[in-house]
Design an enzyme around this catalytic site. Structure first.
Site, PDB file in Angstrom:
ATOM      1  N   ASN A  13       0.819  -1.222   0.000  1.00 47.10           N
ATOM      2  CA  ASN A  13       0.000   0.000   0.000  1.00 47.10           C
ATOM      3  C   ASN A  13       0.851   1.269   0.000  1.00 47.10           C
ATOM      4  OD1 ASN A  13      -2.539   1.582   2.138  1.00 47.10           O
ATOM      5  ND2 ASN A  13      -2.456   1.503  -0.083  1.00 47.10           N
ATOM      6  N   CYS A  15       3.058   1.702  -3.125  1.00 46.47           N
ATOM      7  CA  CYS A  15       3.442   1.913  -4.533  1.00 46.47           C
ATOM      8  C   CYS A  15       2.236   1.820  -5.472  1.00 46.47           C
ATOM      9  CB  CYS A  15       4.509   0.913  -4.965  1.00 46.47           C
ATOM     10  SG  CYS A  15       6.050   1.049  -4.033  1.00 46.47           S
ATOM     11  N   ARG A  16       1.777   0.600  -5.736  1.00 50.33           N
ATOM     12  CA  ARG A  16       0.767   0.421  -6.778  1.00 50.33           C
ATOM     13  C   ARG A  16      -0.637   0.871  -6.381  1.00 50.33           C
ATOM     14  NH1 ARG A  16       1.934  -5.754  -7.485  1.00 50.33           N
ATOM     15  NH2 ARG A  16       2.370  -5.373  -5.276  1.00 50.33           N
ATOM     16  N   ASP A 125       5.053  -5.320  -9.714  1.00 43.03           N
ATOM     17  CA  ASP A 125       5.459  -4.558  -8.537  1.00 43.03           C
ATOM     18  C   ASP A 125       6.697  -3.707  -8.873  1.00 43.03           C
ATOM     19  OD1 ASP A 125       6.107  -3.607  -6.066  1.00 43.03           O
ATOM     20  OD2 ASP A 125       5.986  -5.544  -5.055  1.00 43.03           O
TER      21      ASP A 125
END
Ligand code: 4NP
Length: 154
Positions: A13, A15-16, A125
């Site tokens: 929770n 980066c993407r 990722d």
């Protein structure tokens, strides 16, 4: 029907999923779609932390400030609070499936399932990558955001 409430879920929770949340909020606002959005991680390492600086920079390139976002871990209540839970990759989807409590009402899917030609595919990722990997993440989550808004406007 109740207003859509979307939760974007990745591992950390930071980066993407914050980028997916930001892109979706932007596209929903542009389209005048009344909805709520949030993001969370299946892991707990970054609870309370701001997004990764590279995600912050990528959002800023698109004129969006995600510095107020804070990491949180998925909770059982999310499965009834949200109408849609979108997993960023297949491991996140498997973890969410395992965590699904009895009485869950949210629909659970991979984020890219909503993008034509990308059914079943993960958003890679970028955590161990470079700035370019975050640019690619943005492109993928923004394409999904546009597709979701189109779907929810129908
Ligand atoms: P995210 O990326 O799941 O897109 O937020 C990651 C962030 C942190 C870690 C792994 C992935 N980590 O191992 O701490």
């Amino acid at each position: 029907m109740s207003q859509p409430a979307l939760l974007f879920v990745c591992l950390g929770n930071i980066c993407r999923s914050p980028l997916a949340e930001a892109a979706f909020r932007r596209r929903a606002a542009e389209a005048g779609l009344a909805c709520t959005a949030d993001s969370a991680g299946t892991g707990n390492w970054h609870v309370g932390s701001p997004p990764d600086p590279r995600a912050v920079a990528e959002a800023a390139r698109h004129g969006i400030d995600i510095t107020p976002y804070r990491g949180r871990q998925v909770a059982k209540a999310d499965f009834t609070r949200f109408t849609h839970i979108l997993a960023l990759d297949t491991q996140n989807l498997a973890d969410l499936t395992r965590l699904t409590p009895p009485g869950a009402t949210a629909s659970l899917a991979l984020l890219l399932d909503h993008v034509p030609g990308r059914y079943g595919q993960p958003v890679a990722d970028p955590y161990w990558g470079e700035a370019e990997d975050f640019m690619r993440t943005w492109e993928e989550v923004d394409e999904a955001a546009r597709a979701l808004v189109t779907l929810l406007k129908r």
